[in-house]
Design an enzyme around this catalytic site. Structure first.
Site, mmCIF file in Angstrom:
data_model
loop_
_atom_site.group_PDB
_atom_site.id
_atom_site.type_symbol
_atom_site.label_atom_id
_atom_site.label_comp_id
_atom_site.label_asym_id
_atom_site.label_seq_id
_atom_site.Cartn_x
_atom_site.Cartn_y
_atom_site.Cartn_z
ATOM 1 N N ASP A 60 -1.454 13.634 21.509
ATOM 2 C CA ASP A 60 -0.164 13.456 20.837
ATOM 3 C C ASP A 60 -0.227 13.898 19.387
ATOM 4 O O ASP A 60 0.807 14.034 18.727
ATOM 5 C CB ASP A 60 0.264 11.990 20.888
ATOM 6 C CG ASP A 60 0.790 11.590 22.254
ATOM 7 O OD1 ASP A 60 0.969 12.488 23.103
ATOM 8 O OD2 ASP A 60 1.015 10.388 22.479
ATOM 9 N N TYR A 116 -3.866 4.419 9.548
ATOM 10 C CA TYR A 116 -3.450 4.816 10.894
ATOM 11 C C TYR A 116 -4.660 5.020 11.808
ATOM 12 O O TYR A 116 -4.670 4.625 12.971
ATOM 13 C CB TYR A 116 -2.622 6.090 10.778
ATOM 14 C CG TYR A 116 -1.870 6.513 12.017
ATOM 15 C CD1 TYR A 116 -1.821 5.733 13.167
ATOM 16 C CD2 TYR A 116 -1.169 7.726 12.021
ATOM 17 C CE1 TYR A 116 -1.118 6.137 14.292
ATOM 18 C CE2 TYR A 116 -0.459 8.138 13.139
ATOM 19 C CZ TYR A 116 -0.446 7.337 14.274
ATOM 20 O OH TYR A 116 0.257 7.749 15.383
ATOM 21 N N SER A 117 -5.709 5.627 11.285
ATOM 22 C CA SER A 117 -6.899 5.898 12.090
ATOM 23 C C SER A 117 -7.500 4.620 12.657
ATOM 24 O O SER A 117 -7.945 4.589 13.814
ATOM 25 C CB SER A 117 -7.950 6.636 11.250
ATOM 26 O OG SER A 117 -9.155 6.783 11.963
ATOM 27 N N ASN A 152 -4.749 8.742 1.554
ATOM 28 C CA ASN A 152 -5.055 8.172 2.868
ATOM 29 C C ASN A 152 -5.352 9.237 3.917
ATOM 30 O O ASN A 152 -6.477 9.362 4.373
ATOM 31 C CB ASN A 152 -3.901 7.296 3.360
ATOM 32 C CG ASN A 152 -4.121 5.823 3.114
ATOM 33 O OD1 ASN A 152 -5.127 5.427 2.549
ATOM 34 N ND2 ASN A 152 -3.179 5.004 3.534
ATOM 35 N N ASP A 177 0.815 -1.207 0.000
ATOM 36 C CA ASP A 177 0.000 0.000 0.000
ATOM 37 C C ASP A 177 0.853 1.263 0.000
ATOM 38 O O ASP A 177 0.488 2.263 -0.616
ATOM 39 C CB ASP A 177 -0.923 0.009 1.223
ATOM 40 C CG ASP A 177 -2.079 -0.972 1.079
ATOM 41 O OD1 ASP A 177 -2.245 -1.533 -0.017
ATOM 42 O OD2 ASP A 177 -2.806 -1.180 2.072
ATOM 43 N N ALA A 212 -4.095 9.535 20.980
ATOM 44 C CA ALA A 212 -3.900 9.517 22.436
ATOM 45 C C ALA A 212 -4.380 10.801 23.095
ATOM 46 O O ALA A 212 -3.598 11.518 23.740
ATOM 47 C CB ALA A 212 -2.431 9.250 22.774
#
Length: 297
Positions: free
Chosen positions: A177, A190-191, A147, A77, A212
């Protein structure tokens, strides 16, 4: 049809299939365009099965895209995201050949490549139009993300204070963060690892996911894809990183503003009729390995 080939040149597994496919296409009389990085290696190592006189020679990534009508992207990807960035707003369809670990985007396995090429040659394929984000930091040139766009601290300890406006109205001040703005395509990147929802392509939404967060009531939020998002950092003067589809830029203070909105173009991914998004989810996330469709009378 002019077929372009690009890929992750750091993967040893790239070269054999590229040589095989390139030789096959040239032998079949197809017009072949190799990315300059791939052509350089093949010419250096010597490949008699690929007569270089039969190739369209290009000297840059831009010339490669302009010369190609379809691009085969060999890798995972991450490689496909790099290919999408290279294609930009030129609209060239991309087929991802998976040599990576997961393959949400590059969802044609290497073992199925011959069949995929036959179907492409027969015109037996469709196009998925995927939403793209346009990200701009102050007056810098726009950058595009298939993305996500991520804002996060760079190594320093302590939370960031991130202010977010949507269409000129305050949404929230995040103590976290970092923050991710993602497309439906990026909702499985990532989500997803941070507990964000999965959004099917075509649902017309953007997603903001905190990284976070300090406050437990802060959750991911889904917004219309017409939203114009503005982010900036205040408080402590520390370094942070703005990452657009894995391409980072480091900033030394909180003075910049990041604007994120839907781009005016899409990324066009090749798909086949027997492929669908939900089968990809079941396969890649190992949902219901023994799942079978049940017809209700």
């Amino acid at each position: 049809m002019r077929i372009g080939i690009t890929g992750n040149t750091q993967k040893e597994s790239l070269w054999k299939p590229v040589e095989d496919i390139a030789g096959r296409l040239v032998a079949a009389g197809r017009t072949l365009v190799l990315h300059p990085d791939i052509l350089e290696v093949l010419e250096r190592d010597g490949n008699p099965g690929i007569p270089t006189d039969d190739l369209v020679h290009v000297s840059s990534a831009q010339e490669f895209v302009e010369a190609s009508e379809i691009i085969l992207s060999f890798g995972g990807d991450g490689t496909l995201l790099n290919t999408a960035r290279m294609v930009g707003d030129r609209g060239v369809p991309i087929l991802g050949i998976n040599y990576g670990r997961l393959g949400f985007l590059a969802n044609v396995d290497a073992s199925d490549l011959e069949m995929a090429l036959r179907r492409i040659e027969q015109g037996d394929f469709g196009i998925d139009e995927r939403l793209v984000l346009e990200a701009r930091v102050d007056d810098e040139s726009p950058r595009w993300a298939l993305n996500d766009v991520t804002l996060q601290r760079s190594g320093d300890t302590g939370l960031m204070t991130i202010h977010v406006e949507v269409d000129g109205r305050p949404l929230n001040t995040y103590w976290a963060d970092g923050l991710i703005v993602s497309t439906p395509t990026g909702s499985t990147a990532y989500s997803l690892a941070l507990g964000g929802p999965i959004m099917a392509p075509g649902c017309g939404s953007l997603l903001i996911t905190p990284i976070a967060p300090h406050t437990l009531t802060v959750r991911p939020i889904v917004l219309p894809d017409t939203s114009r998002i503005r982010l900036w950092v205040s408080g402590q003067r520390r370094r942070y990183v703005v990452t657009v589809d894995g391409e980072p830029s480091l900033y030394e203070n909180e003075s910049v503003t990041i604007h994120v909105a839907k781009a005016s173009h899409t990324v066009r991914l090749i798909r086949f009729e027997d492929q669908d998004y939900f089968s990809t989810l079941r396969d890649k996330l190992m949902w219901g390995a023994r799942f079978q469709s049940v017809k209700h009378s």
